[in-house]
Structures are given as structure tokens and as C-alpha cells.
Design a protein around this motif. Sequence first.
Motif, PDB file in Angstrom:
ATOM      1  N   PHE A   1     -26.974 -27.028  -8.131  1.00 32.26           N
ATOM      2  CA  PHE A   1     -26.739 -25.722  -8.736  1.00 32.26           C
ATOM      3  C   PHE A   1     -27.987 -25.291  -9.496  1.00 32.26           C
ATOM      4  O   PHE A   1     -28.924 -26.055  -9.676  1.00 32.26           O
ATOM      5  N   SER A   2     -27.985 -24.030  -9.913  1.00 33.20           N
ATOM      6  CA  SER A   2     -29.062 -23.535 -10.774  1.00 33.20           C
ATOM      7  C   SER A   2     -28.484 -23.361 -12.168  1.00 33.20           C
ATOM      8  O   SER A   2     -27.291 -23.125 -12.334  1.00 33.20           O
ATOM      9  N   SER A   3     -29.353 -23.515 -13.163  1.00 28.50           N
ATOM     10  CA  SER A   3     -28.875 -23.414 -14.536  1.00 28.50           C
ATOM     11  C   SER A   3     -29.989 -22.988 -15.472  1.00 28.50           C
ATOM     12  O   SER A   3     -31.169 -23.240 -15.222  1.00 28.50           O
ATOM     13  N   PHE A   4     -29.561 -22.397 -16.573  1.00 29.30           N
ATOM     14  CA  PHE A   4     -30.444 -21.967 -17.655  1.00 29.30           C
ATOM     15  C   PHE A   4     -30.311 -22.948 -18.839  1.00 29.30           C
ATOM     16  O   PHE A   4     -30.480 -22.596 -19.976  1.00 29.30           O
ATOM     17  N   ARG A   5     -29.987 -24.205 -18.537  1.00 28.05           N
ATOM     18  CA  ARG A   5     -29.755 -25.223 -19.569  1.00 28.05           C
ATOM     19  C   ARG A   5     -31.014 -25.493 -20.380  1.00 28.05           C
ATOM     20  O   ARG A   5     -32.133 -25.317 -19.897  1.00 28.05           O
ATOM     21  N   GLU A   6     -30.798 -25.981 -21.586  1.00 28.67           N
ATOM     22  CA  GLU A   6     -31.924 -26.442 -22.416  1.00 28.67           C
ATOM     23  C   GLU A   6     -32.620 -27.592 -21.717  1.00 28.67           C
ATOM     24  O   GLU A   6     -32.001 -28.375 -21.011  1.00 28.67           O
ATOM     25  N   GLY A   7     -33.922 -27.697 -21.936  1.00 23.01           N
ATOM     26  CA  GLY A   7     -34.685 -28.802 -21.369  1.00 23.01           C
ATOM     27  C   GLY A   7     -35.259 -28.514 -19.998  1.00 23.01           C
ATOM     28  O   GLY A   7     -35.900 -29.366 -19.402  1.00 23.01           O
ATOM     29  N   GLY A   8     -35.032 -27.309 -19.472  1.00 26.27           N
ATOM     30  CA  GLY A   8     -35.571 -26.945 -18.171  1.00 26.27           C
ATOM     31  C   GLY A   8     -37.040 -26.561 -18.272  1.00 26.27           C
ATOM     32  O   GLY A   8     -37.646 -26.580 -19.350  1.00 26.27           O
ATOM     33  N   LEU A   9     -37.617 -26.197 -17.140  1.00 25.47           N
ATOM     34  CA  LEU A   9     -39.039 -25.840 -17.105  1.00 25.47           C
ATOM     35  C   LEU A   9     -39.289 -24.367 -17.400  1.00 25.47           C
ATOM     36  O   LEU A   9     -40.432 -23.968 -17.585  1.00 25.47           O
ATOM     37  N   GLY A  10     -38.265 -23.577 -17.398  1.00 27.10           N
ATOM     38  CA  GLY A  10     -38.452 -22.147 -17.617  1.00 27.10           C
ATOM     39  C   GLY A  10     -37.126 -21.454 -17.663  1.00 27.10           C
ATOM     40  O   GLY A  10     -36.235 -21.844 -18.405  1.00 27.10           O
ATOM     41  N   ALA A  11     -36.979 -20.467 -16.834  1.00 22.38           N
ATOM     42  CA  ALA A  11     -35.746 -19.687 -16.788  1.00 22.38           C
ATOM     43  C   ALA A  11     -34.678 -20.525 -16.075  1.00 22.38           C
ATOM     44  O   ALA A  11     -34.316 -21.586 -16.547  1.00 22.38           O
ATOM     45  N   TYR A  12     -34.187 -20.087 -14.923  1.00 25.98           N
ATOM     46  CA  TYR A  12     -33.232 -20.897 -14.160  1.00 25.98           C
ATOM     47  C   TYR A  12     -33.982 -21.991 -13.404  1.00 25.98           C
ATOM     48  O   TYR A  12     -35.017 -21.743 -12.805  1.00 25.98           O
ATOM     49  N   ASP A  13     -33.440 -23.200 -13.453  1.00 19.77           N
ATOM     50  CA  ASP A  13     -33.973 -24.344 -12.712  1.00 19.77           C
ATOM     51  C   ASP A  13     -32.898 -24.868 -11.779  1.00 19.77           C
ATOM     52  O   ASP A  13     -31.709 -24.626 -11.981  1.00 19.77           O
ATOM     53  N   LEU A  14     -33.316 -25.656 -10.788  1.00 17.43           N
ATOM     54  CA  LEU A  14     -32.381 -26.306  -9.885  1.00 17.43           C
ATOM     55  C   LEU A  14     -32.072 -27.712 -10.383  1.00 17.43           C
ATOM     56  O   LEU A  14     -32.973 -28.435 -10.834  1.00 17.43           O
ATOM     57  N   TYR A  15     -30.800 -28.089 -10.298  1.00 18.94           N
ATOM     58  CA  TYR A  15     -30.305 -29.391 -10.740  1.00 18.94           C
ATOM     59  C   TYR A  15     -29.435 -29.989  -9.646  1.00 18.94           C
ATOM     60  O   TYR A  15     -28.930 -29.282  -8.789  1.00 18.94           O
ATOM     61  N   TYR A  16     -29.245 -31.306  -9.724  1.00 16.99           N
ATOM     62  CA  TYR A  16     -28.226 -31.945  -8.904  1.00 16.99           C
ATOM     63  C   TYR A  16     -27.430 -32.889  -9.792  1.00 16.99           C
ATOM     64  O   TYR A  16     -27.885 -33.324 -10.852  1.00 16.99           O
ATOM     65  N   SER A  17     -26.214 -33.203  -9.355  1.00 15.86           N
ATOM     66  CA  SER A  17     -25.362 -34.154 -10.055  1.00 15.86           C
ATOM     67  C   SER A  17     -24.671 -35.039  -9.029  1.00 15.86           C
ATOM     68  O   SER A  17     -24.215 -34.555  -7.992  1.00 15.86           O
ATOM     69  N   LEU A  18     -24.616 -36.333  -9.322  1.00 13.47           N
ATOM     70  CA  LEU A  18     -23.959 -37.319  -8.465  1.00 13.47           C
ATOM     71  C   LEU A  18     -22.623 -37.740  -9.041  1.00 13.47           C
ATOM     72  O   LEU A  18     -22.467 -37.785 -10.257  1.00 13.47           O
ATOM     73  N   LYS A  19     -21.730 -38.090  -8.161  1.00 14.78           N
ATOM     74  CA  LYS A  19     -20.445 -38.639  -8.585  1.00 14.78           C
ATOM     75  C   LYS A  19     -20.502 -40.151  -8.343  1.00 14.78           C
ATOM     76  O   LYS A  19     -20.714 -40.594  -7.220  1.00 14.78           O
ATOM     77  N   LYS A  20     -20.332 -40.926  -9.424  1.00  9.39           N
ATOM     78  CA  LYS A  20     -20.329 -42.389  -9.339  1.00  9.39           C
ATOM     79  C   LYS A  20     -19.093 -42.910 -10.060  1.00  9.39           C
ATOM     80  O   LYS A  20     -18.792 -42.454 -11.163  1.00  9.39           O
ATOM     81  N   ASN A  21     -18.414 -43.862  -9.448  1.00  2.00           N
ATOM     82  CA  ASN A  21     -17.204 -44.440 -10.037  1.00  2.00           C
ATOM     83  C   ASN A  21     -16.214 -43.355 -10.450  1.00  2.00           C
ATOM     84  O   ASN A  21     -15.661 -43.390 -11.536  1.00  2.00           O
ATOM     85  N   GLU A  22     -16.051 -42.366  -9.585  1.00  2.85           N
ATOM     86  CA  GLU A  22     -15.114 -41.261  -9.797  1.00  2.85           C
ATOM     87  C   GLU A  22     -15.486 -40.330 -10.955  1.00  2.85           C
ATOM     88  O   GLU A  22     -14.685 -39.506 -11.362  1.00  2.85           O
ATOM     89  N   LEU A  23     -16.704 -40.443 -11.492  1.00  4.62           N
ATOM     90  CA  LEU A  23     -17.140 -39.563 -12.586  1.00  4.62           C
ATOM     91  C   LEU A  23     -18.441 -38.863 -12.196  1.00  4.62           C
ATOM     92  O   LEU A  23     -19.375 -39.490 -11.690  1.00  4.62           O
ATOM     93  N   TRP A  24     -18.502 -37.567 -12.476  1.00  2.00           N
ATOM     94  CA  TRP A  24     -19.740 -36.825 -12.252  1.00  2.00           C
ATOM     95  C   TRP A  24     -20.742 -37.191 -13.335  1.00  2.00           C
ATOM     96  O   TRP A  24     -20.416 -37.209 -14.512  1.00  2.00           O
ATOM     97  N   GLN A  25     -21.956 -37.492 -12.920  1.00  2.00           N
ATOM     98  CA  GLN A  25     -23.025 -37.884 -13.830  1.00  2.00           C
ATOM     99  C   GLN A  25     -23.713 -36.644 -14.414  1.00  2.00           C
ATOM    100  O   GLN A  25     -23.577 -35.545 -13.897  1.00  2.00           O
ATOM    101  N   ALA A  26     -24.478 -36.858 -15.467  1.00  2.00           N
ATOM    102  CA  ALA A  26     -25.226 -35.759 -16.092  1.00  2.00           C
ATOM    103  C   ALA A  26     -26.170 -35.139 -15.053  1.00  2.00           C
ATOM    104  O   ALA A  26     -26.769 -35.857 -14.241  1.00  2.00           O
TER     105      ALA A  26
END
Length: 185
Positions: free
Chosen positions: A33-58
Motif C-alpha cells: 500500500f501507499s502511506s503518508f506515515r511518519e518516518g517515510g522519505l517524503g510525501a506518500y511512500d510504498l510499504y509492504y506488510s507480511l502476515k506471520k503466525n496469523e498476525l500482520w507485521q509492522a
Amino acid sequence: NIPTQVLKSNGFSFDASKGDKDLFIFNDSLMLFSSFREGGLGAYDLYYSLKKNELWQAPVNFGYPINTDANEIAPFLIKNGSALYFSSDKMETYGGYDIFNATFTNEGKVDAVSNLGYPINSPGNDVDIEISHDGMFALFASDRVDGLGGLDLFTAYFKDQVTGMLDTDGMPAFISNYENNHENT
């Protein structure tokens, strides 16, 4: 619609209230997904998230050279995970948003990021590409001058087939590369 309590109990990492948008589900264990989260490189950045042990990771930021200080939005990962398509309004565009692709090496490192060029990109905003299951054509949205107004759907036929749409290799190679980089920091 998925009930909110299910999302929270699974630690769902996509959160529109944090500026997340353009959700792309690759498989049952990987979302982009794309996000405007803190800690990004600028405006909207692209992120990914994995699901491990039935829980979505950061969420993990793809970092440079995929993300820049401009907006990177609308991710689309081909089936074998070797190329990521997205839109950006960085300086290397024909104007507005253009569609780019990032290719990954077999080791999961970014090999190249390139603008798809004309006729897919135009002086208008070109976004939301999706490649057909056979890799022969793509659909995308554009507000280019020869459209009917606003964002219209366009079809692009490829001279060379995107063969990465014909097979799946399980998880994309970039996952192990990013995880190794995060373990070493």
C-alpha cells in the motif's frame, strides 16, 4: 466487509486513519500500500506488510530508490514478484503522475527503477496500472487530454509479454532482502 474486531485481532497493518491508501493484496500473507506515515522519505511512500503466525507485521518502507521525496502511490506487484509497478509524481515524469516499474534481482535487491514512457505516460496523471493475467496488456487510469474528462480507463498492449505474470514463486525475493537489512540494523 471485514468486521473491525477481526482486523484488530489480526494486527491488520493497513490503517486509513494513518494515511494508508491504495491497498494491493498480493496473497494471503503479503499486502502492499501507499502511506503518508511518519518516518517515510517524503510525501506518500510504498510499504509492504507480511502476515506471520496469523498476525500482520509492522509495515516496511521500500526505501530509496523506489520511494523518493515525491509521492509514490498505487502499487501493483506481478505474480512472480520480480517487478513492482507504481505511480509517482517525481521530477522524472512527463507531467503529473507517471507509471514506473522497479525490477528486483534474484537476491531481492532493486535492480532498476524506470519510467514506462510514452504512450503509457502522458503530460496528465497516469495511475493505477494493472497487468492482465497473461502479461499481454494492462489497464490504467489517466486524465490525459484525449480522454473524456477526469480519470478514464485506458488499455496498453505490450510489445513484449510480461512473463512474470505467468508464474508464481511463492513469496517475492525482495522479502528476504528487506528482512535481512532490518535484522542488521
